[in-house]
Each structure stands twice: as C-alpha cells, then as structure tokens.
Design an enzyme around this catalytic site. Structure first.
Site, PDB file in Angstrom:
ATOM      1  CD  GLU A 260      45.490  31.135  48.282  1.00 14.39           C
ATOM      2  OE1 GLU A 260      46.077  31.147  47.014  1.00 14.39           O
ATOM      3  OE2 GLU A 260      44.280  31.236  48.423  1.00 14.39           O
TER       4      GLU A 260
ATOM      5  CB  ALA B 161      41.003  34.252  53.150  1.00 10.45           C
TER       6      ALA B 161
ATOM      7  N   GLY C  81      40.926  33.517  48.193  1.00 12.29           N
ATOM      8  CA  GLY C  81      39.623  33.301  48.330  1.00 12.29           C
ATOM      9  C   GLY C  81      38.584  33.864  47.432  1.00 12.29           C
TER      10      GLY C  81
ATOM     11  CD  GLU D 230      40.293  29.037  47.543  1.00 14.62           C
ATOM     12  OE1 GLU D 230      40.583  30.101  48.370  1.00 14.62           O
ATOM     13  OE2 GLU D 230      40.534  27.837  47.616  1.00 14.62           O
TER      14      GLU D 230
HETATM   15  N1  COA Z   1      43.181  40.432  53.692  1.00 13.24           N
HETATM   16  C1  COA Z   1      43.238  41.566  54.447  1.00 13.24           C
HETATM   17  N2  COA Z   1      43.369  42.935  54.149  1.00 13.24           N
HETATM   18  C2  COA Z   1      43.681  42.935  52.738  1.00 13.24           C
HETATM   19  C3  COA Z   1      43.792  42.155  51.637  1.00 13.24           C
HETATM   20  C4  COA Z   1      43.693  40.587  52.191  1.00 13.24           C
HETATM   21  N3  COA Z   1      43.347  39.464  51.368  1.00 13.24           N
HETATM   22  N4  COA Z   1      43.791  42.292  50.410  1.00 13.24           N
HETATM   23  C5  COA Z   1      43.793  43.665  50.546  1.00 13.24           C
HETATM   24  N5  COA Z   1      43.635  44.070  51.780  1.00 13.24           N
HETATM   25  C6  COA Z   1      43.678  45.422  52.542  1.00 13.24           C
HETATM   26  C7  COA Z   1      45.151  46.032  52.789  1.00 13.24           C
HETATM   27  O1  COA Z   1      45.788  45.675  54.130  1.00 13.24           O
HETATM   28  C8  COA Z   1      44.744  47.436  52.528  1.00 13.24           C
HETATM   29  O2  COA Z   1      44.224  47.849  53.925  1.00 13.24           O
HETATM   30  P1  COA Z   1      44.746  49.102  54.764  1.00 13.24           P
HETATM   31  O3  COA Z   1      44.393  50.299  53.889  1.00 13.24           O
HETATM   32  O4  COA Z   1      44.136  49.117  56.101  1.00 13.24           O
HETATM   33  O5  COA Z   1      46.404  49.036  54.883  1.00 13.24           O
HETATM   34  C9  COA Z   1      43.730  47.664  51.745  1.00 13.24           C
HETATM   35  O6  COA Z   1      43.016  46.315  51.553  1.00 13.24           O
HETATM   36  C10 COA Z   1      44.004  48.200  50.344  1.00 13.24           C
HETATM   37  O7  COA Z   1      44.901  47.141  50.043  1.00 13.24           O
HETATM   38  P2  COA Z   1      46.364  47.403  49.362  1.00 13.24           P
HETATM   39  O8  COA Z   1      47.532  46.487  49.475  1.00 13.24           O
HETATM   40  O9  COA Z   1      46.991  48.889  49.930  1.00 13.24           O
HETATM   41  O10 COA Z   1      46.256  47.695  47.737  1.00 13.24           O
HETATM   42  P3  COA Z   1      47.236  47.796  46.729  1.00 13.24           P
HETATM   43  O11 COA Z   1      46.549  48.168  45.299  1.00 13.24           O
HETATM   44  O12 COA Z   1      48.619  48.171  46.999  1.00 13.24           O
HETATM   45  O13 COA Z   1      47.619  46.079  46.381  1.00 13.24           O
HETATM   46  C11 COA Z   1      46.645  43.882  46.034  1.00 13.24           C
HETATM   47  C12 COA Z   1      46.394  45.249  45.861  1.00 13.24           C
HETATM   48  C13 COA Z   1      45.680  43.107  45.807  1.00 13.24           C
HETATM   49  C14 COA Z   1      47.757  43.517  44.901  1.00 13.24           C
HETATM   50  C15 COA Z   1      47.283  43.643  47.581  1.00 13.24           C
HETATM   51  O14 COA Z   1      46.113  44.163  48.642  1.00 13.24           O
HETATM   52  C16 COA Z   1      47.166  42.316  47.968  1.00 13.24           C
HETATM   53  O15 COA Z   1      48.266  41.618  47.709  1.00 13.24           O
HETATM   54  N6  COA Z   1      46.393  41.546  48.831  1.00 13.24           N
HETATM   55  C17 COA Z   1      46.636  40.243  49.407  1.00 13.24           C
HETATM   56  C18 COA Z   1      46.319  39.297  48.297  1.00 13.24           C
HETATM   57  C19 COA Z   1      46.392  37.898  48.898  1.00 13.24           C
HETATM   58  O16 COA Z   1      47.315  37.366  49.211  1.00 13.24           O
HETATM   59  N7  COA Z   1      45.173  37.259  48.936  1.00 13.24           N
HETATM   60  C20 COA Z   1      45.414  36.036  49.346  1.00 13.24           C
HETATM   61  C21 COA Z   1      44.873  35.800  50.748  1.00 13.24           C
HETATM   62  S1  COA Z   1      44.836  33.900  51.083  1.00 13.24           S
END
Ligand code: COA
Length: 256
Positions: A131, A65, A108, A111
């Site tokens: 989460e 999400a 999400g 999910e």
């Molecule tokens: N919501 C909003 N933005 C998100 C996102 C999310 N769930 N997941 C990734 N993004 C965005 C990042 O903020 C970043 O945006 P920016 O370039 O404007 O800063 C962009 O997507 C790229 O992500 P980034 O984190 O830089 O990539 P990465 O390769 O370093 O890491 C992940 C990849 C998937 C490990 C990491 O993005 C992450 O942990 N995301 C969140 C996962 C999460 O907690 N999901 C559950 C949400 S309830």
C-alpha cells in the site's frame, strides 16, 4: 448465487474461490460483500464444518483491494471499517477458516489470508503489503495482524518498504504453516481440515474463541479459556470423548 465467488461443499468443507482471475482476484466491493454473505451462510449451514478460502487461476490468491475503485472513494475510514468488519467475520467464525494461498497475496489479499485461522501456501505464493507504494496504508487489519503474526520489526520492514516475501520466507516467519507444490495445495488443505472435522465441533469453536481472545484487548484470555473449558465440559461430546478413550474406541462426536 454469487457473481464473484465460486463455492462448493464437499465432505463438509466449504471452498470459497474468489473468481476474478483476469484481475488477479482483486477485492472490489462486490467481492467483499459476497465474502461477507458467504461467511454468514457458512455459519448457518450445518453441513459446513470448515472453510477454505482460495483464489481462481494459477497466478494469484488475491492481488489486493481493487485499486480501480480507490479514486472514487471519498471516505477512506468508512471503507476500511466496512472491510475490517467483513474480515472480523472470518477471524471470529465458529468454524475453522483456512487460506490456501495459491499465488500473490498482496495488500487486501495478504490481509484476507491473515484474517483466516491459519494459512497454507503454494511454492509460487508471494506476500506483501505494498500500500505504501500507493501513498496508503493497509486498511483491512494488515498493520495489526501482520505485527501479531510475524512480530514488530519484520512487520515494520514489510509495511514500510512494500517489499514482497516469497513463500519460503513466509514459512520461516511463521506467516504460513506449510509451503507445498501448487498442485497439492488444495489436497493438503483438505487433508488438514478432514482431521479437524472429526473433532468435537463445540471444542473446535471454543478453541478458536479462546485463541482469538489473546488478541482482544477487551478480554482476559485466561478467563475466556476457563469459560470455554466450562462450556466444553458440559457437552455430550466431552462425555463421549472421555468414554470412548476409556473403552479404547474412536469417539463419535455429535456437536452436542
Ligand atoms: N486492483 C485492481 N486491478 C488489479 C490489481 C489490483 N489490486 N492487481 C492486479 N490488477 C489487474 C491489473 O490491472 C491487470 O488488469 P488489466 O489486464 O486490465 O490491465 C491484471 O490485473 C493483471 O495484472 P498485471 O499487473 O498485468 O500482472 P503482472 O503479472 O504484470 O503483475 C502484480 C502482478 C501482482 C505484481 C501486479 O498486478 C500488482 O502490483 N498489483 C497490485 C498490487 C497492489 O498494490 N495491491 C495492493 C492494493 S491496496
């Protein structure tokens, strides 16, 4: 027209691509609403026999999400219920919906993949419910469907640690049916759907309904199965299928 989805229909397969690759296809409210609309349209479009859900880019299916929207939310329960309703549309669709998981499927995103009828993954796919790292729990059905799909112990571990599973572990756990090289993912998914699309649509629909009844505490699955069997028994397609078998020819199903 959608702003966050890219859709195509080819050979009766609707492909829905979540298209925010710069945000790893995170599910903001716009994406969720458009997903709901796309599922409604798919139900009503006789051209569509089955559906693929995938993510744009090479890195992510859906990384969760949209966390950016979380701080503005005052009613978490409402947000969860709204999301759950959209995912129920996928789970209860009368046409097969398959997730082609092409990278991160987190929160999400995991999910969403689990709400689909089954899943294929690319070798670089990663699954998880992180989460807990945000002081949250999954709200779009993750605690329920993960437990249904991989069992209580494994689900508890994933939910409580927030750890990610790689594709081969997801395969071993039964979370996905196949793991394939990324550049073959869509072709392999289409090949499976081409097989399904040749079957009798009413039988396909009733199969989905009967299997879903296993997980509906309000239903007796065996009764649902018998009802569905009765429905398929009355179809022209059943007569065609049985006649074609006896005449040693391929059945031509009409969806009637
Ligand atoms: N919501 C909003 N933005 C998100 C996102 C999310 N769930 N997941 C990734 N993004 C965005 C990042 O903020 C970043 O945006 P920016 O370039 O404007 O800063 C962009 O997507 C790229 O992500 P980034 O984190 O830089 O990539 P990465 O390769 O370093 O890491 C992940 C990849 C998937 C490990 C990491 O993005 C992450 O942990 N995301 C969140 C996962 C999460 O907690 N999901 C559950 C949400 S309830």
């Amino acid at each position: 027209m959608y702003t966050t989805l890219f859709t195509t229909i080819e050979n009766n397969i609707l492909t829905i691509t979540i298209n925010r690759p710069e945000k790893l296809n995170a599910l903001n409210q716009q994406v969720m609403e458009e997903l709901g609309q796309a599922m409604d349209e798919a139900e009503n479009d006789s051209q569509v026999r089955s559906i693929i859900i995938t993510g744009a880019g090479e890195k992510a299916f859906v990384a969760g999400a949209d966390i950016k929207e979380f701080l503005a939310v005052s009613e978490g329960e409402k947000l969860a219920k709204k999301g759950q309703d959209i995912f129920f549309k996928i789970e209860n669709a009368s046409k097969p919906v398959v997730a082609a998981v092409n990278g991160f499927a987190l929160g999400g995103g995991c999910e969403l993949a689990m709400a689909c009828h089954f899943r294929l993954a690319s070798e670089n796919a990663k699954f998880g419910q992180p989460e807990v790292n945000l002081g949250l729990i999954p709200g779009y059905g993750g605690t329920q469907r993960l437990t249904q799909l991989i069992g209580k112990g494994r689900a508890m571990e994933l939910l409580l640690t927030g750890n990610m599973l790689d594709a081969s572990t997801a395969l071993q756990y039964g979370l996905v049916n196949y793991v394939v090289p990324a550049n073959e993912l869509i072709a392999r998914t289409i090949a499976l759907l081409d097989v399904i699309n040749k079957k009798a649509p009413i039988a396909v629909r009733e199969c989905i309904k009967a299997v879903n009844a296993v997980y509906d505490p309000g239903k007796n699955g065996f009764e649902e199965e018998a009802k569905s069997f009765g429905i398929t028994f009355k179809t022209e397609d059943m007569k065609e299928g049985a006649t074609a078998f006896l005449e040693k020819r391929k059945a031509e199903f009409k969806g009637k």
